[in-house]
Write a protein that holds these residues in place. Structure first.
Motif, PDB file in Angstrom:
ATOM      1  N   THR A 172       0.793  -1.226   0.000  1.00 11.48           N
ATOM      2  CA  THR A 172       0.000   0.000   0.000  1.00 11.48           C
ATOM      3  C   THR A 172       0.828   1.280   0.000  1.00 11.48           C
ATOM      4  O   THR A 172       0.304   2.354  -0.262  1.00 11.48           O
ATOM      5  CB  THR A 172      -0.920   0.031   1.235  1.00 11.48           C
ATOM      6  OG1 THR A 172      -0.114  -0.036   2.423  1.00 11.48           O
ATOM      7  CG2 THR A 172      -1.892  -1.141   1.221  1.00 11.48           C
ATOM      8  N   HIS A 196       0.346   3.676  -7.218  1.00  7.16           N
ATOM      9  CA  HIS A 196      -0.132   4.156  -5.924  1.00  7.16           C
ATOM     10  C   HIS A 196       1.088   4.463  -5.064  1.00  7.16           C
ATOM     11  O   HIS A 196       2.164   3.898  -5.264  1.00  7.16           O
ATOM     12  CB  HIS A 196      -0.998   3.097  -5.235  1.00  7.16           C
ATOM     13  CG  HIS A 196      -0.208   1.896  -4.782  1.00  7.16           C
ATOM     14  ND1 HIS A 196       0.043   0.820  -5.608  1.00  7.16           N
ATOM     15  CD2 HIS A 196       0.407   1.616  -3.603  1.00  7.16           C
ATOM     16  CE1 HIS A 196       0.762  -0.078  -4.959  1.00  7.16           C
ATOM     17  NE2 HIS A 196       1.002   0.379  -3.741  1.00  7.16           N
ATOM     18  N   ALA A 212      -8.165   6.628  -4.106  1.00  6.19           N
ATOM     19  CA  ALA A 212      -7.166   5.793  -3.436  1.00  6.19           C
ATOM     20  C   ALA A 212      -7.591   4.331  -3.461  1.00  6.19           C
ATOM     21  O   ALA A 212      -8.750   4.002  -3.204  1.00  6.19           O
ATOM     22  CB  ALA A 212      -6.972   6.258  -1.995  1.00  6.19           C
ATOM     23  N   GLY A 213      -6.635   3.480  -3.792  1.00 12.53           N
ATOM     24  CA  GLY A 213      -6.880   2.052  -3.816  1.00 12.53           C
ATOM     25  C   GLY A 213      -7.490   1.518  -5.094  1.00 12.53           C
ATOM     26  O   GLY A 213      -7.716   0.310  -5.214  1.00 12.53           O
ATOM     27  N   GLN A 214      -7.727   2.405  -6.075  1.00 14.19           N
ATOM     28  CA  GLN A 214      -8.399   1.974  -7.298  1.00 14.19           C
ATOM     29  C   GLN A 214      -7.491   1.925  -8.523  1.00 14.19           C
ATOM     30  O   GLN A 214      -7.967   1.639  -9.629  1.00 14.19           O
ATOM     31  CB  GLN A 214      -9.575   2.912  -7.591  1.00 14.19           C
ATOM     32  CG  GLN A 214     -10.658   2.891  -6.537  1.00 14.19           C
ATOM     33  CD  GLN A 214     -11.267   1.517  -6.376  1.00 14.19           C
ATOM     34  OE1 GLN A 214     -11.678   0.892  -7.341  1.00 14.19           O
ATOM     35  NE2 GLN A 214     -11.310   1.024  -5.144  1.00 14.19           N
ATOM     36  N   ASP A 258      -3.579   6.712  -8.423  1.00 14.42           N
ATOM     37  CA  ASP A 258      -4.605   7.068  -7.453  1.00 14.42           C
ATOM     38  C   ASP A 258      -4.188   8.285  -6.632  1.00 14.42           C
ATOM     39  O   ASP A 258      -3.106   8.855  -6.840  1.00 14.42           O
ATOM     40  CB  ASP A 258      -4.996   5.858  -6.588  1.00 14.42           C
ATOM     41  CG  ASP A 258      -3.980   5.496  -5.500  1.00 14.42           C
ATOM     42  OD1 ASP A 258      -3.041   6.279  -5.228  1.00 14.42           O
ATOM     43  OD2 ASP A 258      -4.147   4.407  -4.905  1.00 14.42           O
TER      44      ASP A 258
END
Length: 263
Positions: free
Chosen positions: A62, A108, A188-190, A128
């Motif tokens: 992440t 990311h 975020a996260g996509q 993102d």
């Protein structure tokens, strides 16, 4: 299909999309020698596979897409070892840049140094809200060596490229989007899901036309308009004389989805 290599994972989606995942999340996906060798090998296999129509380059974890070169590994190297590693790194960056299929980066977190260069080596960057880009090599006594100076010059223009490279500063998703570095911005996260969606849209089109169009886009960099138009004409002729063109027009007339022969 899922294949684990040293530092990366390769997946296959929907038959036509290949995904390369930078997979050293504990090290913020920093690029070491083994990982670079794996990237070059994976790109060689994917590039030679005519059934692959689009590629996604993503990353595990992440925090980071790729934080750049693994400086812990490099800190223990002699000058001779660093020079040997240089050839391995150039091969990895060159392999991504040289993919015949369109490549989509799913970014990311941190995309710094080599991470930024890997993203710029792709044709389309999807990022993102957490994405941070930078080429900070001069802050540790180096120069971008994965194509960064030349790719930034072509993608961002001389002024912004010099600003980023000579100061080593980082830019947020806002500036990356304004500058045109990022083609698509997502929540975020996509990034991965959006990049796979883009790749699937590309893969639905004529593989002959898509590859020819990519060659025209890439080979038209840095040449005169007259030469660039000749490059475009060669790409057009490749597509126009292909089985894909015949199938595409027939499918349009028949009001059906094309079944691309890929010839």
């Amino acid at each position: 299909m899922r294949q684990a290599l040293d530092g990366i994972t390769v997946r296959r989606h929907d038959g036509y999309v290949a995904e390369i995942v930078l997979d050293r999340p504990a090290a913020m996906n920093a690029l070491n020698t083994a990982m670079a060798e794996s990237i070059a090998a994976a790109c060689a296999d994917i590039g030679a596979d005519r059934s692959v129509r689009a590629v996604v380059l993503g990353a595990a974890g992440t925090k980071a897409f790729c934080a750049g070169a693994d400086l812990k590994e490099r800190n223990a190297m002699t000058d001779a070892q660093i020079l040997r590693q240089r050839g391995v790194f150039r091969a990895a960056f060159g392999a991504v840049l040289g993919l015949p299929q369109p490549a989509v980066a799913a970014v990311h977190g941190y995309a710094l140094g080599g991470g930024c260069e890997f993203a710029m080596s792709c044709d389309i960057i999807v990022a993102d809200e957490t994405a941070v880009f930078g080429l900070p090599e001069v802050t540790v006594g180096l120069v971008p060596g994965g194509g960064g100076t030349q790719l930034a010059l072509r993608r961002l223009g001389a002024g912004l490229a010099a600003d980023l490279i000579l100061t080593g500063r980082r830019i947020s998703i806002d500036e990356a989007e304004r500058s045109g570095l990022v083609a698509r911005r997502v929540p975020a996260g996509q990034a991965r899901a959006a990049a796979l969606e883009v790749a699937s849209a590309i893969a639905a089109n004529s593989p002959v036309a898509v590859r020819a169009a990519k060659r025209a886009l890439r080979n038209g960099w840095g040449v005169t308009l007259e030469s660039a138009l000749d490059i475009e004409d060669a790409a057009w002729r490749t597509a126009a004389l292909s089985g894909d063109r015949r199938e595409g027009i027939a499918a349009f007339a028949d009001k059906r989805a094309p079944q691309w022969p890929g010839e």
